[in-house]
Design a protein around this motif. Sequence first.
Motif, PDB file in Angstrom:
ATOM      1  N   GLY A 109     -11.553  -7.650 -19.320  1.00 32.83           N
ATOM      2  CA  GLY A 109     -13.003  -7.568 -19.631  1.00 32.83           C
ATOM      3  C   GLY A 109     -13.166  -8.559 -21.029  1.00 32.83           C
ATOM      4  N   MET A 110     -12.320  -9.397 -21.352  1.00 31.05           N
ATOM      5  CA  MET A 110     -12.477 -10.338 -22.635  1.00 31.05           C
ATOM      6  C   MET A 110     -12.580 -11.653 -21.838  1.00 31.05           C
ATOM      7  SD  MET A 110      -8.907  -9.034 -24.649  1.00 31.05           S
ATOM      8  CE  MET A 110      -9.118 -10.100 -26.067  1.00 31.05           C
ATOM      9  N   HIS A 124     -12.600 -15.298 -26.451  1.00 32.68           N
ATOM     10  CA  HIS A 124     -12.055 -14.156 -27.478  1.00 32.68           C
ATOM     11  C   HIS A 124     -10.457 -13.789 -27.221  1.00 32.68           C
ATOM     12  CE1 HIS A 124     -12.463 -10.356 -29.525  1.00 32.68           C
ATOM     13  NE2 HIS A 124     -11.754  -9.778 -28.508  1.00 32.68           N
ATOM     14  N   ALA A 125     -10.029 -13.820 -25.968  1.00 35.92           N
ATOM     15  CA  ALA A 125      -8.558 -13.773 -25.746  1.00 35.92           C
ATOM     16  C   ALA A 125      -7.740 -14.433 -26.785  1.00 35.92           C
ATOM     17  CB  ALA A 125      -8.356 -13.951 -24.431  1.00 35.92           C
ATOM     18  N   ASN A 126      -8.214 -15.896 -26.828  1.00 33.42           N
ATOM     19  CA  ASN A 126      -7.542 -16.891 -27.545  1.00 33.42           C
ATOM     20  C   ASN A 126      -7.519 -16.760 -29.018  1.00 33.42           C
ATOM     21  OD1 ASN A 126      -6.405 -18.435 -25.413  1.00 33.42           O
ATOM     22  ND2 ASN A 126      -8.394 -19.922 -25.386  1.00 33.42           N
TER      23      ASN A 126
END
Length: 63
Positions: free
Chosen positions: A3-4, A8-10
């Motif tokens: 759910g990212m 945002h994950a980076n």
Amino acid sequence: MLGMSQVHANRSFRQLVQDGLVAWRGGRIQLLDITALSQRAGFDAGYLEQDSLPAPISQALAL
């Protein structure tokens, strides 16, 4: 699946690198400080069967 967004994950991964918890080398992610990563995630290994984990991880979580 988490759910990212990719952005945002980076950003999250970059922060972990800056904090010295992980590294990206040779196309692989290296976990540099498993104890600190566990603390940051709020992970509690108490419910896991410790013998089923690889020795380095079991040792790091026992600290």
